[in-house]
Design a protein around this motif. Structure first.
Motif, PDB file in Angstrom:
ATOM      1  N   THR A   1       0.299  -1.001  -0.477  1.00 49.62           N
ATOM      2  CA  THR A   1      -0.192  -0.088  -0.126  1.00 49.62           C
ATOM      3  C   THR A   1       1.357   1.286   0.110  1.00 49.62           C
ATOM      4  OG1 THR A   1      -2.120  -0.692   1.238  1.00 49.62           O
ATOM      5  CG2 THR A   1      -1.427   1.130   1.360  1.00 49.62           C
ATOM      6  N   VAL A   2       1.841   0.796   0.570  1.00 48.00           N
ATOM      7  CA  VAL A   2       2.741   2.174   0.365  1.00 48.00           C
ATOM      8  C   VAL A   2       3.558   3.134  -0.924  1.00 48.00           C
ATOM      9  CG1 VAL A   2       5.024   2.814   1.943  1.00 48.00           C
ATOM     10  CG2 VAL A   2       3.682   2.327   2.734  1.00 48.00           C
ATOM     11  N   VAL A   3       3.924   1.682  -1.466  1.00 47.20           N
ATOM     12  CA  VAL A   3       3.996   1.881  -2.436  1.00 47.20           C
ATOM     13  C   VAL A   3       3.419   2.153  -3.632  1.00 47.20           C
ATOM     14  CG1 VAL A   3       5.012   0.583  -4.470  1.00 47.20           C
ATOM     15  CG2 VAL A   3       6.295  -0.261  -1.893  1.00 47.20           C
ATOM     16  N   SER A   4       2.122   1.971  -3.616  1.00 45.36           N
ATOM     17  CA  SER A   4       1.943   2.327  -4.571  1.00 45.36           C
ATOM     18  C   SER A   4       1.189   3.897  -4.599  1.00 45.36           C
ATOM     19  CB  SER A   4       0.121   1.128  -4.167  1.00 45.36           C
ATOM     20  OG  SER A   4      -0.168   1.253  -2.960  1.00 45.36           O
ATOM     21  N   GLN A   5       0.815   4.379  -3.424  1.00 44.69           N
ATOM     22  CA  GLN A   5       0.573   5.547  -3.007  1.00 44.69           C
ATOM     23  C   GLN A   5       2.452   6.800  -3.241  1.00 44.69           C
ATOM     24  OE1 GLN A   5      -1.678   6.784  -1.677  1.00 44.69           O
ATOM     25  NE2 GLN A   5      -2.848   5.164  -2.671  1.00 44.69           N
ATOM     26  N   PHE A   6       2.923   5.942  -2.704  1.00 39.28           N
ATOM     27  CA  PHE A   6       4.073   6.917  -3.482  1.00 39.28           C
ATOM     28  C   PHE A   6       4.389   6.601  -5.343  1.00 39.28           C
ATOM     29  CE2 PHE A   6       6.364   6.130   0.627  1.00 39.28           C
ATOM     30  CZ  PHE A   6       7.374   7.481   0.792  1.00 39.28           C
ATOM     31  N   THR A   7       3.734   5.502  -5.138  1.00 41.63           N
ATOM     32  CA  THR A   7       3.847   5.711  -7.176  1.00 41.63           C
ATOM     33  C   THR A   7       2.500   6.876  -7.399  1.00 41.63           C
ATOM     34  OG1 THR A   7       3.926   3.297  -7.316  1.00 41.63           O
ATOM     35  CG2 THR A   7       2.912   4.086  -9.020  1.00 41.63           C
ATOM     36  N   VAL A   8       1.961   7.371  -6.648  1.00 38.67           N
ATOM     37  CA  VAL A   8       1.401   8.610  -7.452  1.00 38.67           C
ATOM     38  C   VAL A   8       2.018   9.978  -7.354  1.00 38.67           C
ATOM     39  CG1 VAL A   8      -1.131   9.993  -6.325  1.00 38.67           C
ATOM     40  CG2 VAL A   8      -0.833   7.591  -6.534  1.00 38.67           C
ATOM     41  N   LEU A   9       2.558   9.839  -6.080  1.00 36.41           N
ATOM     42  CA  LEU A   9       3.620  11.000  -5.748  1.00 36.41           C
ATOM     43  C   LEU A   9       4.122  11.455  -7.303  1.00 36.41           C
ATOM     44  CD1 LEU A   9       4.622  13.717  -4.520  1.00 36.41           C
ATOM     45  CD2 LEU A   9       5.420  12.417  -2.732  1.00 36.41           C
ATOM     46  N   LEU A  10       4.783  10.284  -7.185  1.00 33.55           N
ATOM     47  CA  LEU A  10       6.003  10.288  -7.717  1.00 33.55           C
ATOM     48  C   LEU A  10       6.090  10.261  -9.510  1.00 33.55           C
ATOM     49  CD1 LEU A  10       9.293   9.788  -9.060  1.00 33.55           C
ATOM     50  CD2 LEU A  10       8.525   7.212  -9.253  1.00 33.55           C
ATOM     51  N   TYR A  11       4.935   9.877  -9.509  1.00 34.28           N
ATOM     52  CA  TYR A  11       3.908  10.528 -11.485  1.00 34.28           C
ATOM     53  C   TYR A  11       3.595  11.403 -11.526  1.00 34.28           C
ATOM     54  CZ  TYR A  11       0.809   9.925 -15.374  1.00 34.28           C
ATOM     55  OH  TYR A  11       0.062   9.750 -16.671  1.00 34.28           O
ATOM     56  N   ARG A  12       3.045  11.877  -9.892  1.00 33.34           N
ATOM     57  CA  ARG A  12       2.893  14.050 -10.584  1.00 33.34           C
ATOM     58  C   ARG A  12       3.856  14.937 -10.275  1.00 33.34           C
ATOM     59  NH1 ARG A  12      -2.926  13.532  -6.816  1.00 33.34           N
ATOM     60  NH2 ARG A  12      -3.970  12.067  -7.922  1.00 33.34           N
ATOM     61  N   VAL A  13       4.959  14.384 -10.158  1.00 34.20           N
ATOM     62  CA  VAL A  13       6.093  15.187  -9.773  1.00 34.20           C
ATOM     63  C   VAL A  13       6.666  15.115 -11.239  1.00 34.20           C
ATOM     64  CG1 VAL A  13       8.982  14.679  -8.873  1.00 34.20           C
ATOM     65  CG2 VAL A  13       7.171  14.642  -7.286  1.00 34.20           C
ATOM     66  N   ILE A  14       7.327  13.908 -11.727  1.00 35.36           N
ATOM     67  CA  ILE A  14       6.658  13.817 -12.992  1.00 35.36           C
ATOM     68  C   ILE A  14       6.941  14.916 -14.102  1.00 35.36           C
ATOM     69  CG2 ILE A  14       7.516  12.488 -14.970  1.00 35.36           C
ATOM     70  CD1 ILE A  14       8.638   9.545 -13.186  1.00 35.36           C
ATOM     71  N   ILE A  15       5.453  15.019 -13.845  1.00 37.63           N
ATOM     72  CA  ILE A  15       4.475  15.356 -14.849  1.00 37.63           C
ATOM     73  C   ILE A  15       5.047  16.794 -14.593  1.00 37.63           C
ATOM     74  CG2 ILE A  15       1.924  15.629 -15.564  1.00 37.63           C
ATOM     75  CD1 ILE A  15       2.962  12.816 -16.688  1.00 37.63           C
ATOM     76  N   VAL A  16       4.370  17.353 -13.652  1.00 33.30           N
ATOM     77  CA  VAL A  16       4.932  18.561 -13.235  1.00 33.30           C
ATOM     78  C   VAL A  16       6.087  19.406 -13.828  1.00 33.30           C
ATOM     79  CG1 VAL A  16       5.048  20.171 -11.212  1.00 33.30           C
ATOM     80  CG2 VAL A  16       3.087  18.657 -10.991  1.00 33.30           C
ATOM     81  N   TRP A  17       6.817  18.747 -13.566  1.00 33.07           N
ATOM     82  CA  TRP A  17       8.312  18.898 -13.612  1.00 33.07           C
ATOM     83  C   TRP A  17       8.530  18.904 -15.259  1.00 33.07           C
ATOM     84  CZ3 TRP A  17      12.571  21.260 -11.961  1.00 33.07           C
ATOM     85  CH2 TRP A  17      13.742  20.969 -12.942  1.00 33.07           C
ATOM     86  N   LYS A  18       8.102  17.892 -15.669  1.00 33.95           N
ATOM     87  CA  LYS A  18       8.133  18.011 -17.305  1.00 33.95           C
ATOM     88  C   LYS A  18       7.494  19.186 -18.149  1.00 33.95           C
ATOM     89  CE  LYS A  18       7.730  14.148 -19.632  1.00 33.95           C
ATOM     90  NZ  LYS A  18       7.487  12.999 -20.773  1.00 33.95           N
ATOM     91  N   ASN A  19       6.420  19.847 -17.849  1.00 36.96           N
ATOM     92  CA  ASN A  19       5.240  21.340 -17.410  1.00 36.96           C
ATOM     93  C   ASN A  19       5.598  22.030 -17.647  1.00 36.96           C
ATOM     94  OD1 ASN A  19       3.618  19.718 -20.041  1.00 36.96           O
ATOM     95  ND2 ASN A  19       4.088  18.151 -18.439  1.00 36.96           N
ATOM     96  N   ARG A  20       6.847  21.834 -16.973  1.00 36.92           N
ATOM     97  CA  ARG A  20       6.929  23.162 -15.360  1.00 36.92           C
ATOM     98  C   ARG A  20       7.312  24.811 -16.553  1.00 36.92           C
ATOM     99  NH1 ARG A  20      11.725  20.694 -16.284  1.00 36.92           N
ATOM    100  NH2 ARG A  20      14.084  21.749 -16.930  1.00 36.92           N
ATOM    101  N   HIS A  21       7.322  24.785 -17.607  1.00 35.08           N
ATOM    102  CA  HIS A  21       7.332  26.280 -18.357  1.00 35.08           C
ATOM    103  C   HIS A  21       6.108  26.668 -18.175  1.00 35.08           C
ATOM    104  CE1 HIS A  21       5.823  23.235 -21.159  1.00 35.08           C
ATOM    105  NE2 HIS A  21       4.864  24.257 -21.631  1.00 35.08           N
ATOM    106  N   ILE A  22       4.675  25.662 -17.904  1.00 34.66           N
ATOM    107  CA  ILE A  22       3.638  26.396 -17.655  1.00 34.66           C
ATOM    108  C   ILE A  22       3.082  27.705 -16.762  1.00 34.66           C
ATOM    109  CG2 ILE A  22       1.206  25.537 -17.530  1.00 34.66           C
ATOM    110  CD1 ILE A  22       1.776  22.865 -19.275  1.00 34.66           C
ATOM    111  N   PHE A  23       3.959  27.121 -15.711  1.00 31.02           N
ATOM    112  CA  PHE A  23       3.736  28.352 -14.752  1.00 31.02           C
ATOM    113  C   PHE A  23       3.872  29.522 -14.902  1.00 31.02           C
ATOM    114  CE2 PHE A  23       5.355  24.313 -11.597  1.00 31.02           C
ATOM    115  CZ  PHE A  23       4.263  23.861 -11.126  1.00 31.02           C
TER     116      PHE A  23
END
Length: 425
Positions: free
Chosen positions: A391-413
């Motif tokens: 369960t802990v691993v699966s929840q860290f997956t959510v965070l990792l996915y969102r961090v990667i997407i935000v970082w890849k699209n950081r120019h939008i800020f």
């Protein structure tokens, strides 16, 4: 104008926190009382029923708390459009409630384990269904949280009073959903009167296809919420099926999971109030500042609680729950990352035009959870400890996915104009 918007955001955040901390206050009173009166066995039964009904609650709500909140926020100046959204959502919930009730009756009829406790499941379903019709999406979208707060605190106070007055033996465990149902029913009647009389929002005719479109538009949010809730609900459900709902192990897990869920809900007012604000204003600098304020004390608090987890559980819930501390200790990393998970979700990704990734991240997490559970079953290593670890691993997956997407699209800020939400195209 911007100062007024921030003032409204602060006002609604404060009311959401008043609502949340009132829940903590009442939980501090009732949860220890329930665990001491019911014990792990009957407390586990109630927890299993609530977990099962959460599936139905998700179906009835169908993600409208997110999709309809955003729609109301964007059209709040157009009362006619708000009325149409409100009507479509309530009609959809009526449809899903009927379907869910039919499924529940079939389960209770054909499965002996459920048939033996049918009154518990029907009462819990009724309380959940009535709660689903409370128009929280409307108040959140209009950013008028005062009414929700007053109503919810009144329900909680009623529930506490009834529990202390009438819950005296483990065999009275069905009082828990019964009193919740009564409180929710009264709140629904009052809320509908307020919406109609004070806000002037009534049910209106819908043009052909409007209801279908409302449901279709909310479906990504529905699947996202199903995935996000899967670990919490499915874990309890699977444990109940494996050990029986009245098993002590189930009660231990339910108690630990309930505390983790309560801790997570401490951060939801920030995300909930930021969501409509960010959709309209895209104030990413404010979002970053809030994260820097919240994360250090949360991390330190989780470390301290982890050290004294067993003692805390025994003191808070009773000596019978001392061993539940080992379960709580494993689950605490979920609490530590929750602020980031929440704020990097819809409050960040929706104004970036990337809401589909908030949904996708929870789906990926659910897949990781299911794969992990399958491996545990096939290898014969399924225990409460390994279940919590997956369960802990699966929840860290959510965070990792969102961090990667935000970082890849950081120019939008740095872009000034609102971004079209690609999830709706």
């Amino acid at each position: 104008m911007k100062d007024m918007k921030k003032k409204r955001l602060l006002h609604n955040t404060l009311f959401l926190y008043a609502l949340t901390f009132s829940g903590y206050f009442f939980s501090l009173i009732t949860v220890p009382y329930q665990t001491r009166v019911l014990g792990p066995e009957f407390y586990g039964k109630v927890g299993f029923a609530i977990a099962m009904m959460t599936y139905f609650r998700l179906v009835i709500d169908f993600g409208f708390i997110l999709s309809a909140t955003a729609d109301i926020s964007q059209h709040r100046e157009d009362k006619q459009e708000v009325a149409k959204i409100y009507t479509a959502v309530m009609r959809a919930k009526m449809l899903f409630t009927g379907l869910s009730f039919a499924v529940l009756l079939s389960i209770c009829y054909f499965v002996p384990m459920f048939r033996q406790d049918i009154s518990l499941y029907l009462l819990t379903f009724a309380s959940v269904a009535v709660s689903a019709f409370l128009p929280d999406f409307l108040y959140r979208g209009l950013e008028t949280m005062k009414r929700i707060t007053i109503r919810t605190v009144a329900i909680q106070a009623f529930f506490v009073l009834m529990i202390f007055l009438f819950l005296k033996t483990p065999q009275q465990y069905y009082f828990v959903p019964l009193f919740t149902l009564i409180g929710n029913a009264v709140a629904l009647i009052l809320a509908q009167r307020h919406v109609s009389k004070k806000l002037g929002i009534k049910f209106v005719p819908l043009e052909k296809g409007y209801l279908h479109e409302t449901i279709r538009k909310s479906s990504p949010f529905f699947f996202s919420r199903i995935a996000a809730t899967m670990y919490q609900v499915t874990n309890t459900f699977f444990l109940g099926l494996m050990y029986s709902p009245g098993n002590v192990k189930v009660g231990m897990y339910v108690a630990s999971d309930r505390l983790v869920g309560t801790a997570k809900s401490a951060f939801s007012p920030i995300a909930d109030s930021l969501y409509p604000y960010m959709v309209k204003n895209r104030d990413f600098r404010l979002l970053k500042k809030i994260m820097w304020i919240i994360m250090p004390p949360v991390t330190i608090g989780c470390i301290v609680l982890g050290i004294y987890a067993n003692e805390f559980m025994a003191l808070f819930l009773g000596a019978a729950f001392y061993d539940a501390g080992s379960i709580l200790r494993i689950l605490l990393p979920i609490v530590a990352i929750t602020p980031l998970v929440y704020m990097l979700g819809f409050p960040t990704l929706s104004p970036m035009g990337l809401a589909k990734h908030a949904n996708a991240s929870t789906v990926v997490s659910a897949i990781v959870q299911l794969i992990g559970l399958t491996v545990l079953f096939l290898t014969g290593t399924f225990t409460i400890t390994t279940l919590c670890a997956i369960t802990v691993v699966s929840q860290f997956t959510v965070l990792l996915y969102r961090v990667i997407i935000v970082w890849k699209n950081r120019h939008i800020f740095s872009e000034k104009e609102p971004i079209k939400d690609v999830s709706k195209t």
